[in-house]
Design an enzyme around this catalytic site. Structure first.
Site, PDB file in Angstrom:
ATOM      1  N   LYS A 129       0.857  -1.185   0.000  1.00 32.86           N
ATOM      2  CA  LYS A 129       0.000   0.000   0.000  1.00 32.86           C
ATOM      3  C   LYS A 129       0.892   1.233   0.000  1.00 32.86           C
ATOM      4  O   LYS A 129       2.024   1.177   0.485  1.00 32.86           O
ATOM      5  CB  LYS A 129      -0.885   0.011   1.256  1.00 32.86           C
ATOM      6  CG  LYS A 129      -2.159   0.791   1.101  1.00 32.86           C
ATOM      7  CD  LYS A 129      -3.240  -0.040   0.442  1.00 32.86           C
ATOM      8  CE  LYS A 129      -4.465   0.777   0.144  1.00 32.86           C
ATOM      9  NZ  LYS A 129      -5.598  -0.070  -0.243  1.00 32.86           N
ATOM     10  N   ASP A 169      -6.942   4.340  -4.479  1.00 30.69           N
ATOM     11  CA  ASP A 169      -7.589   4.180  -3.166  1.00 30.69           C
ATOM     12  C   ASP A 169      -8.227   5.551  -2.907  1.00 30.69           C
ATOM     13  O   ASP A 169      -8.483   6.294  -3.872  1.00 30.69           O
ATOM     14  CB  ASP A 169      -6.567   3.777  -2.091  1.00 30.69           C
ATOM     15  CG  ASP A 169      -7.233   3.308  -0.793  1.00 30.69           C
ATOM     16  OD1 ASP A 169      -7.668   2.155  -0.728  1.00 30.69           O
ATOM     17  OD2 ASP A 169      -7.346   4.117   0.157  1.00 30.69           O
TER      18      ASP A 169
HETATM   19  P1  NDP Z   1     -12.846   7.763  -2.918  1.00 27.38           P
HETATM   20  O1  NDP Z   1     -11.784   8.761  -2.710  1.00 27.38           O
HETATM   21  O2  NDP Z   1     -13.373   7.545  -4.286  1.00 27.38           O
HETATM   22  O3  NDP Z   1     -14.082   8.058  -1.983  1.00 27.38           O
HETATM   23  C1  NDP Z   1     -13.942   8.124  -0.614  1.00 27.38           C
HETATM   24  C2  NDP Z   1     -15.264   8.513  -0.004  1.00 27.38           C
HETATM   25  O4  NDP Z   1     -15.190   8.353   1.417  1.00 27.38           O
HETATM   26  C3  NDP Z   1     -15.619   9.958  -0.268  1.00 27.38           C
HETATM   27  O5  NDP Z   1     -17.002  10.093  -0.307  1.00 27.38           O
HETATM   28  C4  NDP Z   1     -15.024  10.641   0.957  1.00 27.38           C
HETATM   29  O6  NDP Z   1     -15.616  11.889   1.250  1.00 27.38           O
HETATM   30  C5  NDP Z   1     -15.329   9.638   2.033  1.00 27.38           C
HETATM   31  N1  NDP Z   1     -14.336   9.771   3.104  1.00 27.38           N
HETATM   32  C6  NDP Z   1     -12.996   9.721   2.992  1.00 27.38           C
HETATM   33  N2  NDP Z   1     -12.394   9.932   4.169  1.00 27.38           N
HETATM   34  C7  NDP Z   1     -13.388  10.137   5.025  1.00 27.38           C
HETATM   35  C8  NDP Z   1     -13.416  10.419   6.408  1.00 27.38           C
HETATM   36  N3  NDP Z   1     -12.289  10.537   7.133  1.00 27.38           N
HETATM   37  N4  NDP Z   1     -14.648  10.539   6.980  1.00 27.38           N
HETATM   38  C9  NDP Z   1     -15.776  10.411   6.241  1.00 27.38           C
HETATM   39  N5  NDP Z   1     -15.803  10.156   4.930  1.00 27.38           N
HETATM   40  C10 NDP Z   1     -14.635  10.026   4.347  1.00 27.38           C
HETATM   41  O7  NDP Z   1     -12.260   6.401  -2.320  1.00 27.38           O
HETATM   42  P2  NDP Z   1     -12.750   4.903  -2.573  1.00 27.38           P
HETATM   43  O8  NDP Z   1     -14.200   4.859  -2.821  1.00 27.38           O
HETATM   44  O9  NDP Z   1     -11.819   4.313  -3.554  1.00 27.38           O
HETATM   45  O10 NDP Z   1     -12.399   4.238  -1.162  1.00 27.38           O
HETATM   46  C11 NDP Z   1     -13.348   4.139  -0.115  1.00 27.38           C
HETATM   47  C12 NDP Z   1     -12.917   3.039   0.845  1.00 27.38           C
HETATM   48  O11 NDP Z   1     -12.874   1.788   0.137  1.00 27.38           O
HETATM   49  C13 NDP Z   1     -11.533   3.200   1.465  1.00 27.38           C
HETATM   50  O12 NDP Z   1     -11.540   2.639   2.755  1.00 27.38           O
HETATM   51  C14 NDP Z   1     -10.649   2.345   0.562  1.00 27.38           C
HETATM   52  O13 NDP Z   1      -9.466   1.930   1.215  1.00 27.38           O
HETATM   53  C15 NDP Z   1     -11.588   1.184   0.301  1.00 27.38           C
HETATM   54  N6  NDP Z   1     -11.318   0.372  -0.875  1.00 27.38           N
HETATM   55  C16 NDP Z   1     -11.189   0.931  -2.117  1.00 27.38           C
HETATM   56  C17 NDP Z   1     -10.983   0.131  -3.219  1.00 27.38           C
HETATM   57  C18 NDP Z   1     -10.934   0.681  -4.596  1.00 27.38           C
HETATM   58  O14 NDP Z   1     -10.853  -0.122  -5.540  1.00 27.38           O
HETATM   59  N7  NDP Z   1     -11.001   1.980  -4.802  1.00 27.38           N
HETATM   60  C19 NDP Z   1     -10.833  -1.321  -3.076  1.00 27.38           C
HETATM   61  C20 NDP Z   1     -11.054  -1.818  -1.743  1.00 27.38           C
HETATM   62  C21 NDP Z   1     -11.275  -0.986  -0.694  1.00 27.38           C
HETATM   63  P3  NDP Z   1     -14.838  13.253   0.886  1.00 27.38           P
HETATM   64  O15 NDP Z   1     -15.014  13.427  -0.572  1.00 27.38           O
HETATM   65  O16 NDP Z   1     -15.516  14.286   1.709  1.00 27.38           O
HETATM   66  O17 NDP Z   1     -13.412  13.050   1.290  1.00 27.38           O
HETATM   67  O1  2IT Z   2      -7.850  -1.571  -0.797  1.00 27.29           O
HETATM   68  C1  2IT Z   2      -7.796  -2.035  -1.961  1.00 27.29           C
HETATM   69  O2  2IT Z   2      -7.931  -3.234  -2.186  1.00 27.29           O
HETATM   70  C2  2IT Z   2      -7.596  -1.088  -3.068  1.00 27.29           C
HETATM   71  N1  2IT Z   2      -7.528   0.114  -2.817  1.00 27.29           N
HETATM   72  C3  2IT Z   2      -7.452  -1.598  -4.457  1.00 27.29           C
HETATM   73  C4  2IT Z   2      -6.037  -2.039  -4.712  1.00 27.29           C
HETATM   74  C5  2IT Z   2      -5.723  -2.472  -6.118  1.00 27.29           C
HETATM   75  O3  2IT Z   2      -4.559  -2.816  -6.310  1.00 27.29           O
HETATM   76  O4  2IT Z   2      -6.592  -2.495  -6.980  1.00 27.29           O
END
Ligand code: NDP
Ligand code: 2IT
Length: 448
Positions: A129, A169
Protein backbone atom coordinates in the site's frame (compact mmCIF):
# COMPACT_ATOMS: atom_id res chain seq x y z
CA UNK A 1 -13.13 -10.76 21.26
CA UNK A 2 -10.23 -11.47 23.57
CA UNK A 3 -7.04 -13.32 22.73
CA UNK A 4 -6.19 -16.11 25.18
CA UNK A 5 -3.39 -17.96 23.42
CA UNK A 6 -0.13 -17.10 25.23
CA UNK A 7 2.04 -17.13 22.13
CA UNK A 8 -0.29 -14.73 20.30
CA UNK A 9 -0.57 -12.46 23.36
CA UNK A 10 3.21 -12.31 23.67
CA UNK A 11 3.71 -11.60 19.97
CA UNK A 12 1.03 -8.91 20.09
CA UNK A 13 2.85 -7.24 23.00
CA UNK A 14 6.14 -7.36 21.08
CA UNK A 15 4.42 -5.95 17.98
CA UNK A 16 2.96 -3.07 20.05
CA UNK A 17 6.40 -2.26 21.50
CA UNK A 18 8.02 -2.32 18.10
CA UNK A 19 5.38 -0.09 16.49
CA UNK A 20 4.60 2.64 19.05
CA UNK A 21 2.05 5.28 18.12
CA UNK A 22 0.47 3.14 15.37
CA UNK A 23 -3.06 2.44 16.65
CA UNK A 24 -4.69 1.43 13.36
CA UNK A 25 -1.86 -0.96 12.53
CA UNK A 26 -2.13 -2.58 15.97
CA UNK A 27 -5.92 -2.72 15.61
CA UNK A 28 -5.57 -4.63 12.33
CA UNK A 29 -3.01 -7.06 13.78
CA UNK A 30 -5.09 -7.64 16.92
CA UNK A 31 -8.17 -8.45 14.88
CA UNK A 32 -6.35 -11.02 12.75
CA UNK A 33 -4.75 -12.62 15.82
CA UNK A 34 -8.18 -12.90 17.45
CA UNK A 35 -9.33 -15.06 14.55
CA UNK A 36 -6.16 -17.17 14.44
CA UNK A 37 -6.31 -18.84 17.86
CA UNK A 38 -7.70 -22.18 16.63
CA UNK A 39 -5.24 -22.21 13.71
CA UNK A 40 -2.25 -21.68 15.98
CA UNK A 41 -3.34 -24.57 18.16
CA UNK A 42 -3.67 -26.90 15.17
CA UNK A 43 -0.61 -25.71 13.23
CA UNK A 44 2.44 -25.55 15.55
CA UNK A 45 4.60 -25.95 12.42
CA UNK A 46 3.68 -22.39 11.34
CA UNK A 47 4.66 -21.03 14.75
CA UNK A 48 7.96 -22.97 14.67
CA UNK A 49 8.73 -21.56 11.21
CA UNK A 50 8.42 -18.03 12.66
CA UNK A 51 5.73 -17.18 10.15
CA UNK A 52 3.76 -14.91 12.48
CA UNK A 53 6.78 -12.88 13.59
CA UNK A 54 7.56 -12.25 9.95
CA UNK A 55 3.98 -11.63 8.80
CA UNK A 56 3.60 -8.59 11.10
CA UNK A 57 6.84 -7.02 9.85
CA UNK A 58 6.68 -5.33 6.42
CA UNK A 59 9.33 -6.57 4.00
CA UNK A 60 10.22 -2.98 3.08
CA UNK A 61 9.01 0.53 4.03
CA UNK A 62 9.83 3.45 1.79
CA UNK A 63 9.30 7.07 2.92
CA UNK A 64 10.17 9.95 0.64
CA UNK A 65 9.87 13.70 0.05
CA UNK A 66 7.33 14.90 -2.51
CA UNK A 67 8.00 18.52 -3.49
CA UNK A 68 5.54 20.23 -5.84
CA UNK A 69 4.56 23.75 -6.89
CA UNK A 70 1.01 25.16 -6.80
CA UNK A 71 -0.60 27.34 -9.48
CA UNK A 72 0.72 30.50 -7.80
CA UNK A 73 4.30 29.28 -7.96
CA UNK A 74 4.41 28.48 -4.22
CA UNK A 75 6.45 25.38 -3.30
CA UNK A 76 4.96 22.66 -1.08
CA UNK A 77 6.33 19.47 0.44
CA UNK A 78 4.37 16.33 1.22
CA UNK A 79 5.49 12.95 2.50
CA UNK A 80 5.18 9.87 0.29
CA UNK A 81 4.96 6.25 1.46
CA UNK A 82 5.09 2.80 -0.06
CA UNK A 83 4.97 -0.17 2.26
CA UNK A 84 5.84 -3.44 0.51
CA UNK A 85 4.32 -5.72 3.08
CA UNK A 86 4.43 -9.27 1.85
CA UNK A 87 5.48 -10.86 -1.46
CA UNK A 88 5.06 -14.53 -0.52
CA UNK A 89 2.41 -15.19 -3.18
CA UNK A 90 3.19 -12.57 -5.81
CA UNK A 91 4.31 -9.00 -6.54
CA UNK A 92 3.19 -6.41 -3.99
CA UNK A 93 -0.24 -5.08 -4.95
CA UNK A 94 -2.31 -2.34 -3.44
CA UNK A 95 -3.60 1.16 -3.85
CA UNK A 96 -2.22 4.63 -3.23
CA UNK A 97 -4.16 6.87 -0.85
CA UNK A 98 -4.01 10.67 -1.03
CA UNK A 99 -5.56 12.13 2.10
CA UNK A 100 -4.27 14.49 4.84
CA UNK A 101 -4.69 11.71 7.43
CA UNK A 102 -2.13 9.45 5.71
CA UNK A 103 0.90 8.46 7.79
CA UNK A 104 3.05 5.35 8.14
CA UNK A 105 0.59 3.78 10.60
CA UNK A 106 -2.33 4.07 8.14
CA UNK A 107 -0.30 2.70 5.23
CA UNK A 108 0.94 -0.21 7.35
CA UNK A 109 -2.57 -1.18 8.47
CA UNK A 110 -3.74 -1.09 4.87
CA UNK A 111 -0.72 -3.08 3.61
CA UNK A 112 -1.17 -5.71 6.32
CA UNK A 113 -4.87 -6.13 5.48
CA UNK A 114 -4.07 -6.19 1.77
CA UNK A 115 -1.85 -9.26 2.17
CA UNK A 116 -4.71 -11.41 3.48
CA UNK A 117 -7.33 -9.87 1.19
CA UNK A 118 -5.30 -10.68 -1.88
CA UNK A 119 -4.64 -14.19 -0.65
CA UNK A 120 -8.42 -14.67 -0.57
CA UNK A 121 -8.79 -13.66 -4.23
CA UNK A 122 -6.80 -16.79 -5.23
CA UNK A 123 -4.76 -14.61 -7.64
CA UNK A 124 -0.94 -14.54 -7.46
CA UNK A 125 -0.27 -11.15 -5.85
CA UNK A 126 1.27 -9.96 -2.59
CA UNK A 127 0.30 -7.12 -0.27
CA UNK A 128 1.39 -3.49 -0.41
CA UNK A 129 0.00 0.00 0.00
CA UNK A 130 1.17 3.55 -0.53
CA UNK A 131 0.08 7.12 -0.28
CA UNK A 132 0.75 10.63 0.82
CA UNK A 133 -0.61 13.24 3.22
CA UNK A 134 -1.34 15.42 0.18
CA UNK A 135 -4.93 16.78 0.21
CA UNK A 136 -6.42 16.66 -3.30
CA UNK A 137 -9.49 18.68 -2.27
CA UNK A 138 -9.66 22.08 -3.91
CA UNK A 139 -6.59 21.48 -6.10
CA UNK A 140 -6.62 22.29 -9.81
CA UNK A 141 -5.99 19.61 -12.44
CA UNK A 142 -2.57 21.11 -12.98
CA UNK A 143 -1.69 20.91 -9.27
CA UNK A 144 -2.87 17.29 -9.14
CA UNK A 145 -0.68 16.50 -12.16
CA UNK A 146 2.34 18.27 -10.62
CA UNK A 147 1.92 16.32 -7.42
CA UNK A 148 1.41 12.95 -9.15
CA UNK A 149 4.45 13.46 -11.37
CA UNK A 150 6.62 14.39 -8.40
CA UNK A 151 5.33 11.40 -6.41
CA UNK A 152 6.17 9.04 -9.27
CA UNK A 153 9.58 10.66 -9.86
CA UNK A 154 10.65 8.99 -6.62
CA UNK A 155 8.33 5.97 -6.55
CA UNK A 156 9.29 4.69 -10.02
CA UNK A 157 12.60 3.28 -8.78
CA UNK A 158 10.82 1.07 -6.22
CA UNK A 159 8.09 -0.43 -8.43
CA UNK A 160 7.86 -2.56 -11.56
CA UNK A 161 5.24 -4.81 -13.20
CA UNK A 162 6.82 -7.92 -11.63
CA UNK A 163 7.72 -6.29 -8.31
CA UNK A 164 5.05 -3.87 -7.07
CA UNK A 165 1.92 -2.66 -8.87
CA UNK A 166 0.07 0.27 -7.27
CA UNK A 167 -3.53 1.36 -8.02
CA UNK A 168 -6.17 3.74 -6.65
CA UNK A 169 -7.59 4.18 -3.17
CA UNK A 170 -9.06 7.22 -1.39
CA UNK A 171 -8.26 10.32 -3.45
CA UNK A 172 -6.80 8.34 -6.35
CA UNK A 173 -8.94 7.46 -9.36
CA UNK A 174 -8.35 7.20 -13.11
CA UNK A 175 -7.13 10.82 -13.38
CA UNK A 176 -4.35 10.38 -10.81
CA UNK A 177 -3.42 6.89 -12.05
CA UNK A 178 -3.13 8.38 -15.56
CA UNK A 179 -0.71 11.11 -14.46
CA UNK A 180 1.37 8.63 -12.47
CA UNK A 181 1.42 6.11 -15.30
CA UNK A 182 2.48 8.75 -17.83
CA UNK A 183 5.36 9.84 -15.63
CA UNK A 184 6.52 6.25 -14.99
CA UNK A 185 6.47 5.49 -18.73
CA UNK A 186 8.41 8.64 -19.51
CA UNK A 187 11.13 8.00 -16.94
CA UNK A 188 11.51 4.26 -17.59
CA UNK A 189 10.94 4.41 -21.34
CA UNK A 190 8.83 1.27 -21.23
CA UNK A 191 5.12 0.49 -21.47
CA UNK A 192 4.26 -2.09 -18.84
CA UNK A 193 1.23 -2.67 -16.66
CA UNK A 194 2.88 -1.10 -13.61
CA UNK A 195 -0.33 0.50 -12.31
CA UNK A 196 -3.92 -0.72 -12.43
CA UNK A 197 -7.09 1.28 -12.62
CA UNK A 198 -5.76 2.83 -15.81
CA UNK A 199 -8.01 4.55 -18.34
CA UNK A 200 -9.67 2.36 -20.95
CA UNK A 201 -7.73 3.92 -23.82
CA UNK A 202 -4.35 2.84 -22.42
CA UNK A 203 -4.54 -0.61 -20.90
CA UNK A 204 -7.20 -0.24 -18.22
CA UNK A 205 -9.65 -3.08 -17.70
CA UNK A 206 -13.34 -2.80 -18.32
CA UNK A 207 -15.27 -3.26 -15.05
CA UNK A 208 -12.32 -2.21 -12.83
CA UNK A 209 -14.11 1.04 -11.97
CA UNK A 210 -17.19 -0.88 -10.88
CA UNK A 211 -15.34 -3.82 -9.37
CA UNK A 212 -15.08 -3.01 -5.65
CA UNK A 213 -18.70 -1.89 -5.31
CA UNK A 214 -20.08 -4.66 -7.51
CA UNK A 215 -17.86 -7.22 -5.80
CA UNK A 216 -19.12 -6.05 -2.40
CA UNK A 217 -22.69 -6.71 -3.50
CA UNK A 218 -21.81 -10.07 -5.10
CA UNK A 219 -20.23 -11.15 -1.80
CA UNK A 220 -23.13 -9.76 0.25
CA UNK A 221 -25.63 -11.48 -2.01
CA UNK A 222 -23.90 -14.84 -1.43
CA UNK A 223 -23.95 -14.24 2.32
CA UNK A 224 -27.63 -13.26 2.24
CA UNK A 225 -28.61 -16.29 0.15
CA UNK A 226 -26.68 -18.68 2.38
CA UNK A 227 -28.84 -17.39 5.22
CA UNK A 228 -32.18 -17.48 3.39
CA UNK A 229 -32.28 -13.75 2.61
CA UNK A 230 -31.85 -11.44 -0.40
CA UNK A 231 -31.37 -7.77 -1.33
CA UNK A 232 -34.90 -7.63 -2.78
CA UNK A 233 -36.98 -4.93 -1.09
CA UNK A 234 -34.33 -4.16 1.55
CA UNK A 235 -33.49 -0.67 2.77
CA UNK A 236 -29.76 0.00 2.44
CA UNK A 237 -27.36 2.67 3.75
CA UNK A 238 -24.15 3.30 1.82
CA UNK A 239 -21.61 5.61 3.43
CA UNK A 240 -19.21 7.59 1.25
CA UNK A 241 -19.93 8.73 -2.28
CA UNK A 242 -16.66 7.83 -3.96
CA UNK A 243 -15.68 5.00 -6.27
CA UNK A 244 -16.66 2.12 -3.98
CA UNK A 245 -19.89 3.70 -2.68
CA UNK A 246 -21.25 4.66 -6.10
CA UNK A 247 -20.93 1.19 -7.60
CA UNK A 248 -22.14 -0.52 -4.42
CA UNK A 249 -25.25 1.65 -4.66
CA UNK A 250 -25.65 0.74 -8.35
CA UNK A 251 -25.43 -3.04 -7.85
CA UNK A 252 -27.54 -3.11 -4.67
CA UNK A 253 -30.25 -1.20 -6.57
CA UNK A 254 -29.98 -3.66 -9.48
CA UNK A 255 -30.52 -6.48 -6.97
CA UNK A 256 -33.81 -4.84 -5.96
CA UNK A 257 -32.76 -2.98 -2.82
CA UNK A 258 -33.54 0.65 -2.06
CA UNK A 259 -30.47 2.72 -1.10
CA UNK A 260 -31.75 5.69 0.94
CA UNK A 261 -28.56 7.42 2.09
CA UNK A 262 -25.01 8.29 1.04
CA UNK A 263 -22.40 10.62 2.54
CA UNK A 264 -19.06 12.38 2.30
CA UNK A 265 -16.72 13.63 5.00
CA UNK A 266 -18.95 16.68 5.63
CA UNK A 267 -22.38 15.10 5.93
CA UNK A 268 -25.00 12.73 4.58
CA UNK A 269 -28.07 12.82 2.35
CA UNK A 270 -31.27 10.92 3.06
CA UNK A 271 -33.69 10.34 0.20
CA UNK A 272 -36.59 8.18 1.26
CA UNK A 273 -37.54 7.64 -2.40
CA UNK A 274 -34.21 5.99 -3.13
CA UNK A 275 -30.94 7.64 -4.17
CA UNK A 276 -30.83 9.14 -7.68
CA UNK A 277 -27.45 7.66 -8.60
CA UNK A 278 -27.13 9.48 -11.93
CA UNK A 279 -27.21 12.72 -9.98
CA UNK A 280 -24.63 11.46 -7.46
CA UNK A 281 -22.34 10.44 -10.35
CA UNK A 282 -22.75 13.87 -11.93
CA UNK A 283 -21.93 15.65 -8.65
CA UNK A 284 -19.04 13.42 -7.55
CA UNK A 285 -17.49 11.94 -10.71
CA UNK A 286 -18.00 14.83 -13.15
CA UNK A 287 -18.22 18.02 -11.10
CA UNK A 288 -16.14 16.83 -8.10
CA UNK A 289 -18.47 18.69 -5.73
CA UNK A 290 -19.90 17.94 -2.28
CA UNK A 291 -22.76 15.50 -1.68
CA UNK A 292 -24.94 18.27 -0.19
CA UNK A 293 -25.47 19.55 -3.78
CA UNK A 294 -27.91 16.62 -4.11
CA UNK A 295 -30.64 18.41 -2.14
CA UNK A 296 -30.53 21.46 -4.40
CA UNK A 297 -31.97 19.19 -7.14
CA UNK A 298 -34.03 16.81 -5.01
CA UNK A 299 -35.54 19.35 -2.65
CA UNK A 300 -37.57 16.67 -0.83
CA UNK A 301 -34.36 14.87 0.22
CA UNK A 302 -32.55 15.83 3.44
CA UNK A 303 -28.94 16.86 4.04
CA UNK A 304 -27.42 16.59 7.51
CA UNK A 305 -24.00 17.83 8.60
CA UNK A 306 -21.65 15.24 10.14
CA UNK A 307 -21.05 11.77 8.75
CA UNK A 308 -21.86 9.63 11.81
CA UNK A 309 -25.55 10.44 11.65
CA UNK A 310 -26.04 8.22 8.61
CA UNK A 311 -26.00 5.17 10.92
CA UNK A 312 -29.05 6.46 12.81
CA UNK A 313 -31.29 5.92 9.76
CA UNK A 314 -33.30 2.68 10.11
CA UNK A 315 -32.11 0.09 7.57
CA UNK A 316 -31.89 -3.63 6.85
CA UNK A 317 -28.38 -3.56 5.39
CA UNK A 318 -25.45 -1.19 6.05
CA UNK A 319 -22.63 -0.95 3.54
CA UNK A 320 -19.83 1.25 4.97
CA UNK A 321 -17.80 2.42 1.94
CA UNK A 322 -15.93 5.53 3.18
CA UNK A 323 -13.04 5.01 5.57
CA UNK A 324 -11.56 3.23 8.60
CA UNK A 325 -13.36 3.22 11.95
CA UNK A 326 -16.40 5.02 10.58
CA UNK A 327 -18.75 2.77 12.60
CA UNK A 328 -18.00 2.78 16.31
CA UNK A 329 -19.66 0.80 19.10
CA UNK A 330 -22.31 3.46 19.62
CA UNK A 331 -23.28 3.60 15.93
CA UNK A 332 -23.32 -0.20 15.74
CA UNK A 333 -25.68 -0.35 18.73
CA UNK A 334 -28.02 2.16 17.03
CA UNK A 335 -27.97 0.14 13.79
CA UNK A 336 -28.94 -3.00 15.74
CA UNK A 337 -31.64 -1.19 17.72
CA UNK A 338 -33.15 0.08 14.46
CA UNK A 339 -33.37 -3.44 13.03
CA UNK A 340 -30.26 -3.67 10.83
CA UNK A 341 -29.52 -7.34 10.06
CA UNK A 342 -26.47 -7.11 7.82
CA UNK A 343 -23.23 -5.10 7.74
CA UNK A 344 -20.91 -5.66 4.81
CA UNK A 345 -17.74 -3.63 4.35
CA UNK A 346 -16.67 -1.85 1.17
CA UNK A 347 -14.13 0.31 3.02
CA UNK A 348 -11.02 -1.07 4.72
CA UNK A 349 -11.52 -1.65 8.47
CA UNK A 350 -14.59 0.62 8.70
CA UNK A 351 -15.77 -0.98 11.97
CA UNK A 352 -14.09 -0.48 15.34
CA UNK A 353 -13.50 -3.60 17.48
CA UNK A 354 -16.47 -2.55 19.63
CA UNK A 355 -18.68 -2.32 16.54
CA UNK A 356 -17.60 -5.80 15.42
CA UNK A 357 -18.36 -7.22 18.87
CA UNK A 358 -21.81 -5.65 18.63
CA UNK A 359 -22.49 -7.24 15.22
CA UNK A 360 -21.31 -10.68 16.31
CA UNK A 361 -23.03 -10.72 19.69
CA UNK A 362 -26.34 -9.67 18.10
CA UNK A 363 -26.17 -12.29 15.35
CA UNK A 364 -25.85 -9.89 12.42
CA UNK A 365 -24.52 -11.18 9.12
CA UNK A 366 -21.12 -9.52 8.98
CA UNK A 367 -19.22 -9.34 5.68
CA UNK A 368 -15.69 -8.51 6.67
CA UNK A 369 -13.67 -6.00 4.57
CA UNK A 370 -10.83 -8.33 3.59
CA UNK A 371 -13.36 -10.59 1.93
CA UNK A 372 -16.19 -8.24 0.99
CA UNK A 373 -14.12 -5.54 -0.76
CA UNK A 374 -11.58 -7.86 -2.41
CA UNK A 375 -13.27 -7.47 -5.80
CA UNK A 376 -11.37 -4.28 -6.59
CA UNK A 377 -7.91 -5.73 -6.22
CA UNK A 378 -9.05 -9.01 -7.80
CA UNK A 379 -10.06 -7.09 -10.92
CA UNK A 380 -6.74 -5.24 -10.77
CA UNK A 381 -5.20 -8.71 -10.98
CA UNK A 382 -7.32 -9.33 -14.08
CA UNK A 383 -6.05 -6.02 -15.51
CA UNK A 384 -2.47 -7.22 -14.96
CA UNK A 385 -3.28 -10.49 -16.75
CA UNK A 386 -4.76 -8.61 -19.72
CA UNK A 387 -1.73 -6.29 -19.90
CA UNK A 388 0.66 -9.26 -19.90
CA UNK A 389 -1.39 -11.06 -22.54
CA UNK A 390 -1.69 -7.85 -24.63
CA UNK A 391 -5.44 -8.50 -24.74
CA UNK A 392 -8.59 -6.73 -23.56
CA UNK A 393 -11.49 -8.76 -22.30
CA UNK A 394 -15.11 -7.61 -22.63
CA UNK A 395 -16.99 -6.07 -19.71
CA UNK A 396 -19.07 -9.25 -19.41
CA UNK A 397 -16.02 -11.48 -19.28
CA UNK A 398 -14.30 -9.46 -16.55
CA UNK A 399 -17.53 -9.07 -14.59
CA UNK A 400 -18.20 -12.80 -14.80
CA UNK A 401 -14.71 -13.60 -13.49
CA UNK A 402 -15.18 -11.05 -10.70
CA UNK A 403 -18.51 -12.63 -9.77
CA UNK A 404 -16.91 -16.08 -9.69
CA UNK A 405 -14.07 -14.82 -7.48
CA UNK A 406 -16.47 -13.21 -4.98
CA UNK A 407 -18.52 -16.43 -4.79
CA UNK A 408 -15.38 -18.44 -4.09
CA UNK A 409 -14.30 -15.93 -1.43
CA UNK A 410 -17.63 -16.30 0.35
CA UNK A 411 -17.30 -20.09 0.15
CA UNK A 412 -13.80 -19.93 1.68
CA UNK A 413 -15.06 -17.70 4.54
CA UNK A 414 -18.01 -19.99 5.19
CA UNK A 415 -16.04 -23.24 5.05
CA UNK A 416 -13.21 -21.98 7.26
CA UNK A 417 -15.58 -20.49 9.82
CA UNK A 418 -17.12 -23.97 10.16
CA UNK A 419 -13.85 -25.91 10.00
CA UNK A 420 -12.35 -23.88 12.85
CA UNK A 421 -15.43 -23.99 15.06
CA UNK A 422 -16.91 -20.52 14.48
CA UNK A 423 -19.79 -21.14 12.05
CA UNK A 424 -21.32 -17.94 10.70
CA UNK A 425 -18.34 -15.83 11.79
CA UNK A 426 -17.27 -14.85 8.29
CA UNK A 427 -14.63 -12.47 9.67
CA UNK A 428 -12.82 -15.37 11.32
CA UNK A 429 -13.30 -17.41 8.14
CA UNK A 430 -11.78 -14.61 6.03
CA UNK A 431 -8.82 -14.04 8.33
CA UNK A 432 -8.09 -17.76 8.60
CA UNK A 433 -8.42 -18.55 4.87
CA UNK A 434 -6.34 -15.50 3.95
CA UNK A 435 -3.69 -16.29 6.54
CA UNK A 436 -3.23 -19.99 5.81
CA UNK A 437 -2.33 -19.52 2.15
CA UNK A 438 0.21 -16.77 2.87
CA UNK A 439 1.64 -18.71 5.82
CA UNK A 440 2.06 -21.93 3.79
CA UNK A 441 3.84 -19.97 1.04
CA UNK A 442 6.13 -18.26 3.57
CA UNK A 443 6.98 -21.53 5.29
CA UNK A 444 7.75 -23.22 1.95
CA UNK A 445 10.10 -20.39 0.96
CA UNK A 446 12.16 -20.64 4.14
CA UNK A 447 13.12 -17.99 6.67
CA UNK A 448 13.31 -15.01 4.31
P1 NDP B 1 -12.85 7.76 -2.92
O1 NDP B 1 -11.78 8.76 -2.71
O2 NDP B 1 -13.37 7.55 -4.29
O3 NDP B 1 -14.08 8.06 -1.98
C1 NDP B 1 -13.94 8.12 -0.61
C2 NDP B 1 -15.26 8.51 0.00
O4 NDP B 1 -15.19 8.35 1.42
C3 NDP B 1 -15.62 9.96 -0.27
O5 NDP B 1 -17.00 10.09 -0.31
C4 NDP B 1 -15.02 10.64 0.96
O6 NDP B 1 -15.62 11.89 1.25
C5 NDP B 1 -15.33 9.64 2.03
N1 NDP B 1 -14.34 9.77 3.10
C6 NDP B 1 -13.00 9.72 2.99
N2 NDP B 1 -12.39 9.93 4.17
C7 NDP B 1 -13.39 10.14 5.02
C8 NDP B 1 -13.42 10.42 6.41
N3 NDP B 1 -12.29 10.54 7.13
N4 NDP B 1 -14.65 10.54 6.98
C9 NDP B 1 -15.78 10.41 6.24
N5 NDP B 1 -15.80 10.16 4.93
C10 NDP B 1 -14.64 10.03 4.35
O7 NDP B 1 -12.26 6.40 -2.32
P2 NDP B 1 -12.75 4.90 -2.57
O8 NDP B 1 -14.20 4.86 -2.82
O9 NDP B 1 -11.82 4.31 -3.55
O10 NDP B 1 -12.40 4.24 -1.16
C11 NDP B 1 -13.35 4.14 -0.11
C12 NDP B 1 -12.92 3.04 0.85
O11 NDP B 1 -12.87 1.79 0.14
C13 NDP B 1 -11.53 3.20 1.46
O12 NDP B 1 -11.54 2.64 2.76
C14 NDP B 1 -10.65 2.34 0.56
O13 NDP B 1 -9.47 1.93 1.22
C15 NDP B 1 -11.59 1.18 0.30
N6 NDP B 1 -11.32 0.37 -0.87
C16 NDP B 1 -11.19 0.93 -2.12
C17 NDP B 1 -10.98 0.13 -3.22
C18 NDP B 1 -10.93 0.68 -4.60
O14 NDP B 1 -10.85 -0.12 -5.54
N7 NDP B 1 -11.00 1.98 -4.80
C19 NDP B 1 -10.83 -1.32 -3.08
C20 NDP B 1 -11.05 -1.82 -1.74
C21 NDP B 1 -11.27 -0.99 -0.69
P3 NDP B 1 -14.84 13.25 0.89
O15 NDP B 1 -15.01 13.43 -0.57
O16 NDP B 1 -15.52 14.29 1.71
O17 NDP B 1 -13.41 13.05 1.29
O1 2IT C 1 -7.85 -1.57 -0.80
C1 2IT C 1 -7.80 -2.03 -1.96
O2 2IT C 1 -7.93 -3.23 -2.19
C2 2IT C 1 -7.60 -1.09 -3.07
N1 2IT C 1 -7.53 0.11 -2.82
C3 2IT C 1 -7.45 -1.60 -4.46
C4 2IT C 1 -6.04 -2.04 -4.71
C5 2IT C 1 -5.72 -2.47 -6.12
O3 2IT C 1 -4.56 -2.82 -6.31
O4 2IT C 1 -6.59 -2.50 -6.98
Amino acid sequence: MAIKNEYLLDLLERTKKRNPGEPEFIQAVTEVFTSLEPVIEQRPDLVEAGVLERIVEPERQIIFRVPWVDDNGKPHVNRGFRVQFNSAIGPYKGGIRLHPSVNLNIIKFLGFEQTFKISLTTLPMGGGKGGSDFDPKGKSDNEIMNFCQSFMTELYRHICADLDVPAGDIGVGAREVGYMFGQYKRIKNEWVGVLTGKGLTYGGSLARKQATGYGLCYFTNEMLQANGMSFEGKTVLVSGSGNVAIYACEKATEYGAKVVAMSDSNGYIYDKNGIDLDLVKQIKEVERKRIKEYVSVHTDAEYHEGCKGIWTIPCDIALPCATQNEIDGESAAILVKNGCKVVSEGANMPSTPEAIDTYLSNGLLYGHAKAANAGGVATSGLEMSQNSLRLSWSFEEVDQRLHGIMKSIFKACDENSKKYGMPGNYMAGANIAGFIKVAEAMKAQGNV
